[in-house]
Scaffold this active site. Structure first.
Site, PDB file in Angstrom:
ATOM      1  N   ASP A  92     -10.377   7.297  24.653  1.00 49.16           N
ATOM      2  CA  ASP A  92      -9.260   6.443  25.060  1.00 49.16           C
ATOM      3  C   ASP A  92      -9.642   4.965  25.117  1.00 49.16           C
ATOM      4  O   ASP A  92     -10.794   4.598  25.301  1.00 49.16           O
ATOM      5  CB  ASP A  92      -8.705   6.879  26.411  1.00 49.16           C
ATOM      6  CG  ASP A  92      -9.747   6.911  27.516  1.00 49.16           C
ATOM      7  OD1 ASP A  92     -10.896   7.306  27.244  1.00 49.16           O
ATOM      8  OD2 ASP A  92      -9.426   6.531  28.662  1.00 49.16           O
ATOM      9  N   GLU A 150     -10.610   8.984  29.853  1.00 44.37           N
ATOM     10  CA  GLU A 150     -11.705   8.727  30.793  1.00 44.37           C
ATOM     11  C   GLU A 150     -11.382   7.585  31.740  1.00 44.37           C
ATOM     12  O   GLU A 150     -11.816   7.572  32.887  1.00 44.37           O
ATOM     13  CB  GLU A 150     -12.994   8.410  30.024  1.00 44.37           C
ATOM     14  CG  GLU A 150     -14.254   8.332  30.890  1.00 44.37           C
ATOM     15  CD  GLU A 150     -14.407   7.020  31.643  1.00 44.37           C
ATOM     16  OE1 GLU A 150     -14.919   7.038  32.772  1.00 44.37           O
ATOM     17  OE2 GLU A 150     -14.011   5.962  31.103  1.00 44.37           O
ATOM     18  N   GLU A 151     -10.578   6.625  31.267  1.00 46.70           N
ATOM     19  CA  GLU A 151     -10.321   5.404  32.027  1.00 46.70           C
ATOM     20  C   GLU A 151      -9.321   5.635  33.170  1.00 46.70           C
ATOM     21  O   GLU A 151      -8.161   5.263  33.106  1.00 46.70           O
ATOM     22  CB  GLU A 151      -9.805   4.294  31.098  1.00 46.70           C
ATOM     23  CG  GLU A 151     -10.812   3.834  30.056  1.00 46.70           C
ATOM     24  CD  GLU A 151     -11.960   3.030  30.648  1.00 46.70           C
ATOM     25  OE1 GLU A 151     -11.922   2.724  31.866  1.00 46.70           O
ATOM     26  OE2 GLU A 151     -12.898   2.716  29.901  1.00 46.70           O
ATOM     27  N   HIS A 376     -15.076  -4.092  29.379  1.00 44.98           N
ATOM     28  CA  HIS A 376     -13.734  -4.394  29.885  1.00 44.98           C
ATOM     29  C   HIS A 376     -13.360  -5.872  29.727  1.00 44.98           C
ATOM     30  O   HIS A 376     -12.304  -6.281  30.197  1.00 44.98           O
ATOM     31  CB  HIS A 376     -13.545  -3.948  31.346  1.00 44.98           C
ATOM     32  CG  HIS A 376     -13.557  -2.460  31.525  1.00 44.98           C
ATOM     33  ND1 HIS A 376     -12.886  -1.827  32.551  1.00 44.98           N
ATOM     34  CD2 HIS A 376     -14.136  -1.469  30.817  1.00 44.98           C
ATOM     35  CE1 HIS A 376     -13.078  -0.525  32.468  1.00 44.98           C
ATOM     36  NE2 HIS A 376     -13.835  -0.289  31.414  1.00 44.98           N
TER      37      HIS A 376
END
Length: 412
Positions: A92, A150-151, A376
């Site tokens: 993702d 996962e996020e 990020h």
């Protein structure tokens, strides 16, 4: 697909795996850039999972789709029964705008692969290709786990709920994460707790609106929110043992209408990280005590929610020793090192709670500025020369686990 002569689960071919993985570099880069152009966030990885599934089918693997909604599992079954080793990659992207000026930048507004999951997926696809090119393992199986969400959405747990660790039962697992703080191709691993728990918080400060020129007639929610943000930072500095790491971050704040009006409400969301279960359990009470005290002192009220997210990632110590020995055989002793725990969170934690596991870091920084942005960050990118290192390491860990499984099992 290159073939390593005489593989059959022996340790000697390790040195050749990197050479074999490097032969896949152009394909790895093509996959990674395609995924980077077409990012999909949690549980929406339909295009990505379709590409992955088609690739695994073309390799002749047993393929199961829609595991944990959009996850894909490929199974390389050995000639004889034996242990099953799992390799995991997350697929993702993040809901953040890509700010890079490269030809492979995200084509989807507000979404981008800024945490390296596009590279993780590509490397595991490469490992599947490399390992199937060597023929079936003589004994045991390799399970390739391509995970969604996962996020923050616990895709690992969703896949486990759908039985990803069963049929055949997974005996041990490994996964990796790219790290821009490490030089390209460097392997880093932590014994014991490797990554922090990752919980989420939401706070609403409820004041009383009014005219900006007459603050005494209102309760300024923005001012109170600022005091709350400042006060909760004292948890780490004054309420917790300084040798026990903890992080409280407010990542988003919203409130108010215009410059001449006092905001009646402010909403904030953030994250809390800790390395021990004991401190994690204390955090909701510590936070609420501070929020209540600040709001009471200003005549405001509040709403507070604490959502338990991911537990800490705990690396099995025997698996760490096994990983480091594998890395030495593959790269020599110059390309790996032990690392301090990270306050980052990872839902690989759910696997590590269920089976002996090891989660390691792969360096992707080549000394140039574009590879030095943190995870990020809107400008995050990586050195694609690192991709073959990840493929080789994942492949070597799986091969050597099946070869060494009897001795590993006796220690685990």
């Amino acid at each position: 697909m290159p073939y390593i002569q005489g593989r059959r689960c022996k340790l000697e071919p390790d040195a050749k795996l990197l050479e074999t993985a490097r032969a896949l570099k152009d394909q790895l880069i093509a996959w990674r850039r395609d995924f980077h152009r077409h990012p999909e966030t949690g549980y929406e990885e339909f295009r990505t999972s379709s590409i992955v599934a088609d690739h695994l089918r073309a390799l002749g693997l047993e393929v199961t789709c829609n595991v944990g909604k959009t996850g894909v599992v490929g199974l390389l079954r050995g000639e004889e029964p034996g242990p099953t080793f799992g390799l995991r990659a997350d697929m993702d992207a993040l809901p953040i705008q890509d700010r890079k000026s490269v030809e492979y930048c995200s084509l989807v507004p507000g979404k981008a692969h800024l945490c390296g999951h596009d590279a993780h997926t590509s490397m595991l696809m490469g490992a599947a290709q490399l390992l199937t090119g060597l023929g079936r393992p003589k004994r045991g199986n390799i399970k390739f786990v391509f995970q969604p969400a996962e996020e923050g959405l616990a895709g690992a747990k969703a896949m486990m709920d759908d039985g990803v660790l069963e049929n055949p039962k997974v005996d041990a697992m490994a996964g990796l994460h790219v790290f821009p703080s490490l030089n390209t191709g460097t392997i880093s691993v932590t014994k014991g707790v490797a990554f922090a728990s990752a919980d989420s918080i939401s706070i609403k400060i409820i004041g009383k609106g009014g005219h900006a020129a007459r603050p005494h007639e209102a309760v300024d929610a923005i001012t109170v929110a600022a005091k709350v943000i400042d006060a909760i930072q004292h948890i780490a500095s004054r309420l917790v043992d300084p040798l026990e790491p903890v992080v409280v971050t407010i990542g988003k704040i919203q409130g108010g209408y215009m410059g001449t009006a006092i905001a009646p409400e402010v909403e904030m969301v953030g994250t809390v990280r800790a390395l021990t279960p004991e401190l994690r359990e204390r955090m909701p009470g510590l936070l609420e005590r501070i929020i209540r005290g600040v709001t009471d002192s200003f005549g405001a009220s509040y709403e507070f929610k604490y959502n338990m997210g991911y537990p800490p990632v705990v690396n099995n110590e025997d698996m760490v020793d096994f990983l480091t020995k594998t890395s030495e055989r593959l790269f020599g002793d110059k390309r790996w090192k032990y690392a301090k725990p990270s306050m980052g969170g990872e839902d690989f934690a759910f696997y590590s709670l269920s089976v002996p596991s090891v989660f390691f870091r792969l360096g992707v920084h080549n000394g140039q500025e574009y590879t030095g942005y943190p995870l990020h960050h809107p400008m995050f990118d990586l050195d694609e020369e690192a991709l073959p290192y990840g493929v080789a390491m994942l492949s070597a860990v799986a091969l050597n686990y099946l070869s060494d499984s009897s001795s590993i099992h006796s220690s685990i």
